[in-house]
Design an enzyme around this catalytic site. Structure first.
Site, PDB file in Angstrom:
ATOM      1  CE  LYS A 174     -14.203 -21.241  -9.443  1.00 44.37           C
ATOM      2  NZ  LYS A 174     -15.249 -21.513 -10.445  1.00 44.37           N
ATOM      3  CB  ILE A 200     -13.268 -16.678 -13.746  1.00 44.55           C
ATOM      4  CG1 ILE A 200     -12.503 -17.701 -14.576  1.00 44.55           C
ATOM      5  CG2 ILE A 200     -13.611 -17.231 -12.373  1.00 44.55           C
ATOM      6  CD1 ILE A 200     -11.178 -18.154 -13.957  1.00 44.55           C
ATOM      7  CD  GLU A 201     -13.650 -18.163 -18.950  1.00 43.48           C
ATOM      8  OE1 GLU A 201     -12.925 -19.086 -19.345  1.00 43.48           O
ATOM      9  OE2 GLU A 201     -14.480 -18.287 -18.034  1.00 43.48           O
ATOM     10  CD  GLU A 228     -17.592 -23.498  -8.632  1.00 48.94           C
ATOM     11  OE1 GLU A 228     -16.408 -23.115  -8.724  1.00 48.94           O
ATOM     12  OE2 GLU A 228     -18.293 -23.823  -9.626  1.00 48.94           O
TER      13      GLU A 228
END
Length: 119
Positions: free
Chosen positions: A99, A72-73, A21
């Site tokens: 996402k 993503i937090e 990623e």
């Protein structure tokens, strides 16, 4: 409270726990709601009395793509911080980071996190 809303902002970034990623990146979708008192601009029609959404989008884009976050937090928190720091008129901000290509073992439309922060 009045709201400025941005829906479905698509950005390509390199966030995630997996090395692939961080190396290859993936698309993310961001929804943002900024709450502010917009009475003055509604009466005076003066862009200087509001949150310019074009500039707001640039701020979000810059902070979201300038670093690689594991979660993503954290990415959502960085957006919240930037909005509250750069726009004193904004009293509360709500950010949803979606996402769609999350590396999970089942078929999902997306995974997401939603944060709300205020002054």
């Amino acid at each position: 409270m009045d709201k400025i809303i941005i829906k479905g902002l698509q950005l390509y970034a390199f966030h995630g726990v997996m090395e692939s990623e961080k190396l290859h990146g993936q698309p993310f979708f961001i929804d943002l709601t900024a709450e502010a008192n917009l009475n003055r601009v509604a009466v005076n029609d003066n862009i200087d009395e509001t949150v310019n959404y074009a500039q707001l989008i640039r701020v979000v884009q810059n902070v979201f793509t300038s670093a690689k976050f594991n979660t993503i937090e954290r990415a959502a928190q960085v957006i919240c911080d930037a909005v509250l720091r750069n726009y004193p008129l904004v009293k509360r901000v709500n950010v949803v980071v979606k996402k769609p290509q999350a590396p999970v073992s089942c078929n999902v439309e997306y995974v997401a996190v939603e944060l709300e922060r205020s002054r």
